[in-house]
Motif scaffolding. Structure first.
Motif, short mmCIF file in Angstrom:
data_model
loop_
_atom_site.label_atom_id
_atom_site.label_comp_id
_atom_site.label_asym_id
_atom_site.label_seq_id
_atom_site.Cartn_x
_atom_site.Cartn_y
_atom_site.Cartn_z
N GLY A 30 0.78 -1.22 0.00
CA GLY A 30 0.00 0.00 0.00
C GLY A 30 0.82 1.28 0.00
O GLY A 30 0.43 2.26 0.62
N ALA A 31 1.95 1.30 -0.70
CA ALA A 31 2.82 2.47 -0.72
C ALA A 31 2.13 3.65 -1.39
O ALA A 31 1.57 3.52 -2.47
CB ALA A 31 4.12 2.15 -1.44
N LYS A 32 2.20 4.80 -0.71
CA LYS A 32 1.63 6.04 -1.25
C LYS A 32 2.62 7.15 -0.97
O LYS A 32 2.92 7.46 0.16
CB LYS A 32 0.31 6.38 -0.56
CG LYS A 32 -0.78 5.38 -0.78
CD LYS A 32 -2.03 5.77 -0.03
CE LYS A 32 -3.08 4.69 -0.14
NZ LYS A 32 -4.26 5.01 0.65
N LYS A 33 3.14 7.74 -2.03
CA LYS A 33 4.08 8.85 -1.90
C LYS A 33 4.09 9.57 -3.23
O LYS A 33 4.21 8.94 -4.27
CB LYS A 33 5.48 8.32 -1.58
CG LYS A 33 6.47 9.35 -1.17
CD LYS A 33 6.30 9.66 0.29
CE LYS A 33 7.52 10.38 0.80
NZ LYS A 33 7.43 10.68 2.19
N ASN A 34 3.99 10.90 -3.19
CA ASN A 34 3.92 11.70 -4.40
C ASN A 34 2.87 11.11 -5.35
O ASN A 34 1.71 11.05 -5.00
CB ASN A 34 5.28 11.85 -5.05
CG ASN A 34 6.24 12.65 -4.20
OD1 ASN A 34 5.89 13.12 -3.12
ND2 ASN A 34 7.45 12.80 -4.67
N LYS A 35 3.27 10.63 -6.51
CA LYS A 35 2.28 10.10 -7.45
C LYS A 35 2.13 8.58 -7.41
O LYS A 35 1.42 8.01 -8.22
CB LYS A 35 2.62 10.56 -8.87
CG LYS A 35 2.43 12.04 -9.06
CD LYS A 35 2.66 12.44 -10.50
CE LYS A 35 2.44 13.93 -10.65
NZ LYS A 35 2.58 14.36 -12.04
N LEU A 36 2.79 7.93 -6.47
CA LEU A 36 2.59 6.49 -6.29
C LEU A 36 1.27 6.30 -5.56
O LEU A 36 1.01 6.96 -4.55
CB LEU A 36 3.71 5.86 -5.48
CG LEU A 36 5.07 5.76 -6.15
CD1 LEU A 36 6.07 5.12 -5.20
CD2 LEU A 36 5.00 4.96 -7.42
N LYS A 37 0.47 5.40 -6.02
CA LYS A 37 -0.85 5.23 -5.43
C LYS A 37 -1.10 3.76 -5.06
O LYS A 37 -1.38 2.94 -5.91
CB LYS A 37 -1.93 5.71 -6.39
CG LYS A 37 -1.83 7.20 -6.66
CD LYS A 37 -2.89 7.65 -7.61
CE LYS A 37 -2.72 9.15 -7.86
NZ LYS A 37 -3.61 9.61 -8.89
N ASN A 38 -0.95 3.47 -3.78
CA ASN A 38 -1.34 2.17 -3.24
C ASN A 38 -0.73 0.99 -3.99
O ASN A 38 -1.44 0.10 -4.45
CB ASN A 38 -2.87 2.07 -3.21
CG ASN A 38 -3.33 1.02 -2.22
OD1 ASN A 38 -2.67 0.77 -1.23
ND2 ASN A 38 -4.46 0.41 -2.48
N ILE A 39 0.59 0.95 -4.10
CA ILE A 39 1.24 -0.16 -4.79
C ILE A 39 1.79 -1.17 -3.79
O ILE A 39 2.14 -0.83 -2.68
CB ILE A 39 2.37 0.31 -5.73
CG1 ILE A 39 3.52 0.92 -4.94
CG2 ILE A 39 1.85 1.27 -6.77
CD1 ILE A 39 4.78 1.04 -5.74
N ASP A 40 1.83 -2.41 -4.20
CA ASP A 40 2.42 -3.50 -3.43
C ASP A 40 3.60 -4.06 -4.21
O ASP A 40 3.50 -4.23 -5.43
CB ASP A 40 1.41 -4.63 -3.20
CG ASP A 40 0.18 -4.17 -2.43
OD1 ASP A 40 0.27 -3.18 -1.69
OD2 ASP A 40 -0.87 -4.82 -2.57
N VAL A 41 4.71 -4.31 -3.51
CA VAL A 41 5.88 -4.86 -4.19
C VAL A 41 6.69 -5.70 -3.21
O VAL A 41 6.68 -5.46 -2.02
CB VAL A 41 6.75 -3.71 -4.79
CG1 VAL A 41 7.34 -2.86 -3.71
CG2 VAL A 41 7.83 -4.23 -5.69
#
Length: 61
Positions: free
Chosen positions: A17-28
């Protein structure tokens, strides 16, 4: 000539659920103990993922 088996890792750092600047709810999942490259198209915020989400918290510990 035999090809060498690709080295794999059993240990990962999971980013959920990474959210920073234009990253929106990504999982890695980023494997540890192996050479890893983060790739993607231009302007895909790879540097944000690596520098702000992955590197800063790891550096603190």
């Amino acid at each position: 000539m035999r090809q060498k088996k690709r080295r794999t890792s059993k240990n990962y750092i999971k980013v959920l659920g990474a959210k920073k600047n234009k990253l929106k709810n990504i999982d890695v999942e980023i494997p540890l103990e192996v050479y890893t490259a983060i790739t993607g198209v231009s302007e895909s915020r790879k540097n944000i993922l690596v520098k702000k989400i992955f590197y800063q918290p790891v550096r603190k510990n």
